[in-house]
Scaffold this active site. Sequence first.
Site, PDB file in Angstrom:
ATOM      1  N   HIS A 216      40.518  16.424  22.974  1.00  0.00           N
ATOM      2  CA  HIS A 216      40.523  17.866  23.164  1.00  0.00           C
ATOM      3  C   HIS A 216      41.085  18.631  21.961  1.00  0.00           C
ATOM      4  CE1 HIS A 216      39.393  21.423  25.057  1.00  0.00           C
ATOM      5  NE2 HIS A 216      40.543  21.930  24.659  1.00  0.00           N
ATOM      6  N   TYR A 220      39.790  21.819  18.761  1.00  0.00           N
ATOM      7  CA  TYR A 220      40.493  22.944  18.121  1.00  0.00           C
ATOM      8  C   TYR A 220      40.718  22.688  16.638  1.00  0.00           C
ATOM      9  CZ  TYR A 220      40.704  24.667  22.783  1.00  0.00           C
ATOM     10  OH  TYR A 220      40.320  25.105  24.021  1.00  0.00           O
ATOM     11  N   HIS A 367      27.260  23.233  26.389  1.00  0.00           N
ATOM     12  CA  HIS A 367      28.533  23.896  26.040  1.00  0.00           C
ATOM     13  C   HIS A 367      28.946  23.560  24.609  1.00  0.00           C
ATOM     14  CE1 HIS A 367      32.792  24.890  26.042  1.00  0.00           C
ATOM     15  NE2 HIS A 367      33.119  23.612  25.934  1.00  0.00           N
ATOM     16  N   PHE A 368      28.901  22.267  24.263  1.00  0.00           N
ATOM     17  CA  PHE A 368      29.459  21.986  22.934  1.00  0.00           C
ATOM     18  C   PHE A 368      28.463  22.241  21.809  1.00  0.00           C
ATOM     19  CE2 PHE A 368      28.784  17.394  24.196  1.00  0.00           C
ATOM     20  CZ  PHE A 368      27.923  17.020  23.174  1.00  0.00           C
ATOM     21  N   HIS A 369      27.185  22.429  22.166  1.00  0.00           N
ATOM     22  CA  HIS A 369      26.284  22.869  21.089  1.00  0.00           C
ATOM     23  C   HIS A 369      26.476  24.358  20.801  1.00  0.00           C
ATOM     24  CE1 HIS A 369      24.479  18.905  21.323  1.00  0.00           C
ATOM     25  NE2 HIS A 369      24.031  19.162  20.104  1.00  0.00           N
ATOM     26  N   ARG A 432      23.727  14.052  31.252  1.00  0.00           N
ATOM     27  CA  ARG A 432      23.789  14.027  29.802  1.00  0.00           C
ATOM     28  C   ARG A 432      23.573  12.577  29.373  1.00  0.00           C
ATOM     29  NH1 ARG A 432      30.187  14.700  28.071  1.00  0.00           N
ATOM     30  NH2 ARG A 432      29.354  14.219  26.031  1.00  0.00           N
ATOM     31  N   ARG A 433      23.376  12.390  28.071  1.00  0.00           N
ATOM     32  CA  ARG A 433      23.334  11.049  27.506  1.00  0.00           C
ATOM     33  C   ARG A 433      22.351  10.110  28.201  1.00  0.00           C
ATOM     34  NH1 ARG A 433      29.792  10.118  26.490  1.00  0.00           N
ATOM     35  NH2 ARG A 433      29.672  10.844  24.359  1.00  0.00           N
TER      36      ARG A 433
HETATM   37 FE1  HAS Z   1      35.034  22.659  25.457  1.00  0.00          FE
HETATM   38  C1  HAS Z   1      33.909  19.743  26.958  1.00  0.00           C
HETATM   39  C2  HAS Z   1      36.802  23.453  28.270  1.00  0.00           C
HETATM   40  C3  HAS Z   1      36.314  25.461  23.888  1.00  0.00           C
HETATM   41  C4  HAS Z   1      33.931  21.464  22.421  1.00  0.00           C
HETATM   42  N1  HAS Z   1      34.090  20.947  24.831  1.00  0.00           N
HETATM   43  C5  HAS Z   1      33.698  19.874  25.604  1.00  0.00           C
HETATM   44  C6  HAS Z   1      33.066  18.891  24.775  1.00  0.00           C
HETATM   45  C7  HAS Z   1      33.109  19.359  23.475  1.00  0.00           C
HETATM   46  C8  HAS Z   1      33.748  20.653  23.529  1.00  0.00           C
HETATM   47  C9  HAS Z   1      32.614  18.639  22.236  1.00  0.00           C
HETATM   48  O1  HAS Z   1      37.743  22.018  30.832  1.00  0.00           O
HETATM   49  C10 HAS Z   1      32.414  17.602  25.273  1.00  0.00           C
HETATM   50  C11 HAS Z   1      33.243  16.401  25.091  1.00  0.00           C
HETATM   51  C12 HAS Z   1      32.504  15.188  25.601  1.00  0.00           C
HETATM   52  O2  HAS Z   1      31.745  14.585  24.827  1.00  0.00           O
HETATM   53  O3  HAS Z   1      32.638  14.868  26.787  1.00  0.00           O
HETATM   54  N2  HAS Z   1      36.268  24.185  26.006  1.00  0.00           N
HETATM   55  C13 HAS Z   1      36.875  24.332  27.201  1.00  0.00           C
HETATM   56  C14 HAS Z   1      37.651  25.571  27.232  1.00  0.00           C
HETATM   57  C15 HAS Z   1      37.496  26.145  25.980  1.00  0.00           C
HETATM   58  C16 HAS Z   1      36.654  25.251  25.220  1.00  0.00           C
HETATM   59  C17 HAS Z   1      38.465  26.101  28.353  1.00  0.00           C
HETATM   60  N3  HAS Z   1      35.094  23.331  23.540  1.00  0.00           N
HETATM   61  C18 HAS Z   1      35.675  24.502  23.099  1.00  0.00           C
HETATM   62  C19 HAS Z   1      35.521  24.622  21.683  1.00  0.00           C
HETATM   63  C20 HAS Z   1      34.854  23.490  21.268  1.00  0.00           C
HETATM   64  C21 HAS Z   1      34.595  22.694  22.443  1.00  0.00           C
HETATM   65  C22 HAS Z   1      36.061  25.765  20.862  1.00  0.00           C
HETATM   66  C23 HAS Z   1      34.433  23.062  19.914  1.00  0.00           C
HETATM   67  C24 HAS Z   1      34.669  23.692  18.815  1.00  0.00           C
HETATM   68  N4  HAS Z   1      35.280  21.773  27.280  1.00  0.00           N
HETATM   69  C25 HAS Z   1      36.075  22.245  28.265  1.00  0.00           C
HETATM   70  C26 HAS Z   1      36.085  21.283  29.387  1.00  0.00           C
HETATM   71  C27 HAS Z   1      35.268  20.221  29.008  1.00  0.00           C
HETATM   72  C28 HAS Z   1      34.773  20.559  27.680  1.00  0.00           C
HETATM   73  C29 HAS Z   1      36.810  21.362  30.647  1.00  0.00           C
HETATM   74  C30 HAS Z   1      34.969  18.952  29.819  1.00  0.00           C
HETATM   75  C31 HAS Z   1      33.763  19.085  30.630  1.00  0.00           C
HETATM   76  C32 HAS Z   1      33.447  17.793  31.327  1.00  0.00           C
HETATM   77  O4  HAS Z   1      33.564  17.763  32.557  1.00  0.00           O
HETATM   78  O5  HAS Z   1      33.100  16.790  30.689  1.00  0.00           O
HETATM   79  C33 HAS Z   1      38.174  27.425  25.519  1.00  0.00           C
HETATM   80  O6  HAS Z   1      38.920  27.176  24.351  1.00  0.00           O
HETATM   81  C34 HAS Z   1      37.214  28.562  25.276  1.00  0.00           C
HETATM   82  C35 HAS Z   1      37.948  29.869  25.036  1.00  0.00           C
HETATM   83  C36 HAS Z   1      37.076  30.882  24.351  1.00  0.00           C
HETATM   84  C37 HAS Z   1      36.841  32.119  24.780  1.00  0.00           C
HETATM   85  C38 HAS Z   1      35.910  33.024  23.976  1.00  0.00           C
HETATM   86  C39 HAS Z   1      36.642  34.051  23.098  1.00  0.00           C
HETATM   87  C40 HAS Z   1      35.638  34.795  22.222  1.00  0.00           C
HETATM   88  C41 HAS Z   1      35.783  35.040  20.903  1.00  0.00           C
HETATM   89  C42 HAS Z   1      34.657  35.709  20.147  1.00  0.00           C
HETATM   90  C43 HAS Z   1      34.860  37.206  20.007  1.00  0.00           C
HETATM   91  C44 HAS Z   1      33.610  37.865  19.478  1.00  0.00           C
HETATM   92  C45 HAS Z   1      33.570  38.887  18.582  1.00  0.00           C
HETATM   93  C46 HAS Z   1      32.257  39.454  18.194  1.00  0.00           C
HETATM   94  C47 HAS Z   1      34.774  39.494  17.986  1.00  0.00           C
HETATM   95  C48 HAS Z   1      37.442  32.658  26.032  1.00  0.00           C
HETATM   96  C49 HAS Z   1      37.005  34.676  20.128  1.00  0.00           C
HETATM   97  C50 HAS Z   1      32.009  40.595  19.125  1.00  0.00           C
HETATM   98  C51 HAS Z   1      30.944  41.506  18.729  1.00  0.00           C
HETATM   99  C52 HAS Z   1      30.203  42.191  19.614  1.00  0.00           C
HETATM  100  C53 HAS Z   1      29.379  43.282  19.159  1.00  0.00           C
HETATM  101  C54 HAS Z   1      30.172  41.875  21.067  1.00  0.00           C
END
Ligand code: HAS
Length: 543
Positions: A216, A220, A367-369, A432-433
């Site tokens: 995890h 980050y 999700h991770f793509h 998946r997979r």
């Molecule tokens: Fe995830 C599975 C939960 C973020 C990558 N994640 C994965 C896997 C990968 C991955 C590779 O709780 C698969 C692993 C495997 O092979 O099994 N993930 C989260 C949560 C977040 C999260 C809570 N993941 C990421 C990030 C990754 C990543 C970042 C890669 C870089 N993830 C999970 C969970 C699993 C999981 C479970 C397991 C699922 C399972 O059952 O297998 C959080 O960090 C996300 C928080 C982000 C936000 C968005 C904030 C928005 C921002 C952009 C602002 C936009 C602007 C532009 C300023 C709340 C900062 C605006 C302009 C306009 C005009 C609108």
Amino acid sequence: VNSRDGKLAMAHIYVAFIALFLGGFAGLLQTLVRSGEFTLPAGIGYYQLLTVHGVLLGLVLTTFFIIGFLFASLSKTAGTLSDKVRLSGWIGFWFMTVGTSMTATTILLGKASVLYTFYAPLMAHPAFYLGLTLVVVGSWISGFGMFSHFGKWKKANPGAVTPLLAFMAVITMILWLVATLGVAAAVLIQFLPWSLGLVETIDVLISRTLFWYFGHPLVYFWLLPAYMAWYVVIPKVIGAKIFSDALARLSFVLFLLFSIPVGFHHQLTEPGIDPAWKFLQVVLTFMVIIPSLMTAFSMFATFEMYGRSKGATGLFGWFRKLPWGDARFFAPFMGMLIFIPAGAGGVINASHQMNQVVHNTIWVTGHFHLTVATTVLLTFFGIAYWLIPHITGRVLTKAMNKLAIVQTIVWVVGMAFMSTAMHFAGLLGAPRRSSFSTYGDSAQAAEWIPYQIAQAIGGSILFIGIILVLVIVINLAFFAPKGETEFPVGEVADTAERTPMILENWKVWVGVLVALILIAYTIPFIDMIQNAPPGSKGFNNLL
Ligand code: HAS
């Protein structure tokens, strides 16, 4: 960046883009196989290909690009690297490169089709684990070089606030170091002895837990360098200022604290872990969402302040003032935009009941793509568009800038097809997979096929995106006109508050980090060791 430091950074970036090409090609073939319209030639196995894809893109491309970028950032903001630090960088680079070659060769020979998570009881040839060990050890050598460089700056500037980009680079590297202790323990104590035949069995639960202790924070470790660019580089690129130095530092400190003790949210369906500990780690997972929300707030503030300074009016008038024609801004911006649905998907994954619906389905792949393969990667491309010419003494021409804008659009369109289809198919239960199968002509599996075809269309568009970015990178490295390109480092806005020195107190933050890890993991580990099945060998054979 000093030219010798630049060479070190470039060496890492070259390997990263070679990995992008090879890993991306494997990805294209995978989506074609899953569509049911294509069979792999020459006896290549689906899982062999999937392992190449995951290892090269998830582990090699990211780690090499990040370490190159961190060295360049330190050299730019904390001064030219000393000979010793640069040497440690080169030693680290060669360890990582030799390790990568060993691992990649083992996979290509069909001796390590264990996927990038190398879950036991799948077993690979020992060379696979040894190669990964070299990659991790190499990154540690580079990391210690970075820490000593930062320490030297602090000593030379007592009491001063450290340069923001250097501070962020060091947090990213501490995060990596603490996280990789988990995977190093699993490989050295469990996987290597097991695959060498020194022990007969392996404790699966412990190996998975150690993997996710690493896995995890790994995500980050991918995200934080993108955030470095968002917080520090993007304001300068668009001609604005950093909204708040203190907010940016605090969000990085929060990532350091909360990104490690949350691995159980990948193991919510895993038997053998008491639900109370899963609950605790889910709560901590929701804590790690906060620094991303802070980042979103800060980016909106930067964009709005900039737009208003250019005379924008109305609620969203600032939006039109942003420099849409500049690929250094446009590519990372699209990454930010995609992170809104991508992050929402993460919040769904982390919610226990909803995780039961999506776990092990292709939703997770979707999700991770969106997260790593779009948000992070588009930002890395945006960085490459100024970092490579800065180092090679060239400039991004108008034509290449245009191509980079097209590349970003191609990437977003390809990913929209592929990842949306993955999310929908996942909700319909598609695993998946797995390779193509009609599962004995089941009606359920028939529903997945149109989505699998959409994935293949998206995958093909994305491969065009890879070719385009490689054309730009090769141009910037070897053929673009000579000239000077800026390494953009933003200044903090005059309206920002002073940065409290507590944010620089490493003893406090590393202390809290260790305490959180011990709270989240000690009792679950004792439980696992005590409840291990009789005869299973892992850590229990040490007791
Ligand atoms: Fe995830 C599975 C939960 C973020 C990558 N994640 C994965 C896997 C990968 C991955 C590779 O709780 C698969 C692993 C495997 O092979 O099994 N993930 C989260 C949560 C977040 C999260 C809570 N993941 C990421 C990030 C990754 C990543 C970042 C890669 C870089 N993830 C999970 C969970 C699993 C999981 C479970 C397991 C699922 C399972 O059952 O297998 C959080 O960090 C996300 C928080 C982000 C936000 C968005 C904030 C928005 C921002 C952009 C602002 C936009 C602007 C532009 C300023 C709340 C900062 C605006 C302009 C306009 C005009 C609108």
